[in-house]
Each structure stands twice: as structure tokens, then as C-alpha cells.
Design a protein around this motif. Sequence first.
Motif, PDB file in Angstrom:
ATOM      1  N   ASP A  50      24.433  55.189  72.987  1.00 25.29           N
ATOM      2  CA  ASP A  50      25.454  54.798  73.856  1.00 25.29           C
ATOM      3  C   ASP A  50      25.866  55.987  75.038  1.00 25.29           C
ATOM      4  O   ASP A  50      26.163  57.044  74.617  1.00 25.29           O
ATOM      5  CB  ASP A  50      26.763  54.469  73.334  1.00 25.29           C
ATOM      6  N   SER A 101      25.440  44.499  68.919  1.00 21.83           N
ATOM      7  CA  SER A 101      26.559  45.951  68.752  1.00 21.83           C
ATOM      8  C   SER A 101      27.082  46.360  70.050  1.00 21.83           C
ATOM      9  O   SER A 101      28.080  46.824  70.107  1.00 21.83           O
ATOM     10  CB  SER A 101      25.673  46.944  67.986  1.00 21.83           C
ATOM     11  N   LYS A 102      26.246  46.152  71.160  1.00 21.91           N
ATOM     12  CA  LYS A 102      26.653  46.717  72.268  1.00 21.91           C
ATOM     13  C   LYS A 102      27.974  46.042  72.588  1.00 21.91           C
ATOM     14  O   LYS A 102      28.881  46.308  73.290  1.00 21.91           O
ATOM     15  CB  LYS A 102      25.588  46.653  73.405  1.00 21.91           C
ATOM     16  N   LYS A 145      29.948  48.977  70.904  1.00 20.00           N
ATOM     17  CA  LYS A 145      29.096  50.236  70.693  1.00 20.00           C
ATOM     18  C   LYS A 145      29.340  50.514  69.651  1.00 20.00           C
ATOM     19  O   LYS A 145      30.550  50.703  69.055  1.00 20.00           O
ATOM     20  CB  LYS A 145      29.099  51.102  72.110  1.00 20.00           C
ATOM     21  N   ASN A 146      28.687  51.871  69.233  1.00 21.66           N
ATOM     22  CA  ASN A 146      28.625  52.577  68.012  1.00 21.66           C
ATOM     23  C   ASN A 146      28.943  51.742  66.706  1.00 21.66           C
ATOM     24  O   ASN A 146      29.593  52.170  65.953  1.00 21.66           O
ATOM     25  CB  ASN A 146      29.783  53.714  68.276  1.00 21.66           C
ATOM     26  N   THR A 147      28.371  50.551  66.664  1.00 18.33           N
ATOM     27  CA  THR A 147      28.473  49.668  65.467  1.00 18.33           C
ATOM     28  C   THR A 147      27.105  49.150  65.296  1.00 18.33           C
ATOM     29  O   THR A 147      26.242  49.655  65.768  1.00 18.33           O
ATOM     30  CB  THR A 147      29.245  48.393  65.930  1.00 18.33           C
ATOM     31  N   SER A 165      24.114  52.363  69.210  1.00 19.38           N
ATOM     32  CA  SER A 165      24.252  50.893  68.698  1.00 19.38           C
ATOM     33  C   SER A 165      23.266  50.576  68.068  1.00 19.38           C
ATOM     34  O   SER A 165      21.992  50.939  68.321  1.00 19.38           O
ATOM     35  CB  SER A 165      24.708  49.950  69.918  1.00 19.38           C
TER      36      SER A 165
END
Length: 540
Positions: free
Chosen positions: A409, A520-521, A525-527, A493
Motif C-alpha cells: 500500500d 482488501s484494497k 488497505k492493510n487487510t 493488501s
Amino acid sequence: MGWKLKARLLKPFFLIFIVCCYVIFLAITAVYQDKVANKEELIRIDQNRAVSIRKSSLMEDFNVPFADVRILADILSYRISSYSLYKEDALRVLYSFAENKRGYGQVRLLNAQGYEQIRINRERGRIRVVPQDELQQKAHRGYFKASKKLGVGDVFVSRLDLNIENQKIETPYVPVIRFMTPVVDDTGVRRGLMILNFYAAEMLMHFQDVASDIMSNAMLLNNEGHWLVSDHEEACWAFMFEKDPTKLCEKTFAAQYPAIWKMVKQGSTGQIKNEDGMFTWTTVSPAFAISPKIGKGQQAYPPVAVSPYQWVVMQHVSIEKLNAIRDSIYETCLLAWIVISFITGCTLWFTLLSIQRSQEHREELEVLAHHDWLTGLSNLPHMFIKLEEACEKAKISNIQFSVMYIDLDDFKFVNDRYGHESGNIVLRHVASVLRKNVRLTDTVARIGGDEYAILLERMPTTDKAQEIAFNILTSFETPVVLECGSRVYVKASIGIADWSEDVTGPDDLMRRADAAMYESKKEGKNTISMYSEATDNVAV
């Protein structure tokens, strides 16, 4: 570039090297044996040649005194009648002969009873007629006794010894041989004995010098095995000084080399090598030097009578010299073996080293072909190869696996603010984190600028793949320290797709993982997102 072989090539190197050294050893051994045999054969030929030359020199030196003594006897026989001996006439003949013939120490005429009638001595190069009161009786000497058996024209040749004057051996030593033949009157009655004392020193010197030979000890032996000529001068003429028969016997060639002497007595020529060295010999009889002469009316002279003894011309190459030759050849062959083995070892080493470097080069090319140059991870083509293999296994054995798609990301912000070199540091850091959080059997690949994929083989459940993804995000919470000192936090992501029977192939599976990553984005994000057939986008 290193010069060291890897462990996997060291064993083949030593095995091949040992075999090569052994083969070289066998070849060098054959060469060594051939060289030794050839050298010994050359020595044998050279020794036979030297013996033959020395024998010829002795025989040639006998021709002159033999002819001289017969000629003098013939001349005196013409001057002797049955009633008188013209002594003055005989003296003039003998004096003229002695003056012109420097090779004789004494020219003598004995009467029938063995008393000297005329004796002319050569003393220090000068001729001297011995006065009447100094003439001696020689009837007791062995050579006079032997002369009684001589017929007209026969010649007696005495053994070679040292000259004796007044019962003492003359010094310095004068080797001498006596040539004797009867002197008869016009009726054929023996009136005396013509004797020439032949100086043998020059003959013996010629015997030694006629053949240049530094290898052997050139010897001349009499028929009893006593040394007349030898490199060991102390052994010569022992029979002239030693009166004790027991001690004298010990000082003979026959006593020192009994086996060789036995063979000498059995054959006129021979050669043998034993533990004492190489012996080469031939026998010389004065009769062999005598050429038949034809007299008036083409009648041959009477047979020649000679002393029954023989000389033995002997050449001896010691075992030490033979061993020295063998040792020299051995050292040369040993050095050749070491040098050839060393060259072979070096050649083999560099050959295997070349093979090793070729293999390393091929491996490097394979690594470059299947791995990312920046991070060392697998590249996209290699990932697809591994995915295809996993799909084939799953179709056959229903072995479950998962694919994880990771996209960083806001990575563009790092490149724009800190530069591409700092961006490369972040990318390598991400690669290190991914490797640490997966198994050795899993495949981690960089498939784009800031995109990664992970093949998680043999995943029993989806929860396990999610657990790995969670651990990766947790590891990213530790900041990356750049060269400038700034700290950068990585976020990503992640999308995960599991194998199922409706997957058509690697492309389809990667598309599903990519779709999950985009979910995820969308979720902020960051998922982590899982691909699902029921819902095309499921956020976790």
C-alpha cells in the motif's frame, strides 16, 4: 573467481588422480626396467669390446720379441760350427741388436750347460756388455730347465714376473718376459740358448691405456689367478714377495672370487653378473700371437713350443657402480613420475574446476531465469511453473493448497519521497519478512514492482493460510530504517485463493487471488480477503 573445488568434486578428483598416478607408475616402471636392461646390455657390449681390444694389444706386442729371438738364433747358428763358437762375432751381432732394440733389458747367450757366454744389459737407457767375471750360472733357473725340451726352432715364453738380479728383485720393479730358443751348430747339435728379456712395462701400460674405460677395473691375471695388472696396485705381483703358500693363496683373484675363477678355468671366454658385479674375461696364450712362417723351399718352421700357462684378461664392474647406474635411472624415473603426476593432477584439477565453473554458470543462469534480480525471490514465470505443478498434484491426489497475492500500500510515496534506492531497500525488507513467515516448501515470488505472490502448498484448512497472512501483516509493524535514517512502515493488501475443483489452471487461480487482493484494497488497505464463489468479494 576461486581456485578451490567444491566438496562434491573432491572425491572424484582424488579417485581419478590416484588411478592416473598408478597408471603413470606402471608406465614409468616399464620404462625404468627397459632403461636398466638397455644400460646393462650396453655395459656388457662395452666390456666385451674392451676385453677384446686388450687381448689384441697383448697378442700384437708378442709378435716382435718372438720374431726377434728366432732371427737372432738363426744368425748365431750360421756362425757356429761343430768345433767352435765365434764369440766376438756373436757379440757384435747381439750388441748391434741391443743398441737398436730398446725394448729389451737383457740380450743373453747361454752355453749348453746354462752358463752365460754373453750378456748385454740396458741400464738407465745405456748399453753395457757385462764383463766375464760378472756372468752367472743359470742352470738352476726354471726357464733353463724348461728349455731342455725345446727342439730346433721352438720358442719358450716364460711367465710374466719381475726381474731378479743377484737373487734380489730389481727396483724399481721391472716386469719382464723371457723369450728363449735353442742355438745349434751346423750339424744340428745344441750349442747354447738365445734369451731375450723383454721389458713388459710398456706392454702393460699399453694394455691399460688401449681401451678407455672408467667403469671397470681392468685386470691381467696369470694362470694361477695372481694379479699382474689391476687398479689396486697393492694386489699386483704378490707371488713375487709372499713366501708363505697359505697367505699367498689368500691374495689371489681365485681366492676372492672362487666361483668366477672356476668358470674362467672351464671356458676361454665368458661374462657373468652376480652379487659382486659384472665380470668379463678372455684368456690369452702366447701361441695365439705367433704367425706361421715359411722357410726356404716352402717348408714350414717347426711347431712352436710355449709355456703351458695362460693369461686372463679380466674386466670387473663392481656391484656398487652397477647399483649407482640403477639408482641414477631410478632417480630420473622417480622425478619423471612426480613431474608427470603433478602435471596430471594440475590438469585434472583445472579440468574439474572448469566443469565446476560451467555448472556454477549454468546454475547462475537458471537462478536468473527463475528468480528476481533484486530480492532473490522467484519471479513470475517460475511461480507459474510451481503453480502448474501444484495444480497437477491437486487434480491427481486432491492435495489442497492456497495462493496468496500481496500488494504494498502506498509504495509510490516511498519512491517519490526517498528515492528508488530507498524503495529497493523496502522491497528487499518485504522479501525477507515473507520468507520468515512461510515454510521452506512454500514458494515466495515477486511478480511485479511492489506485488508478491506466495504458493502455500499442502494447506489443510483456509484458516492456516489466513494465519500466515496475519503474521505477515504483524511483522510489517516493525519499521524499515533507511540509509538516510528515516523510518518507513510497510502496509500491504493481501488476497488469498484456495484450490478447488472448478479452478481451470494457474491463471485462473492467480486471477482469483488478485481479485481477493483488490477486495482488501476496497476495504481500506492493510487487510486480508478470501476469494469466495458465493460472494465475489468477501472482506475479512
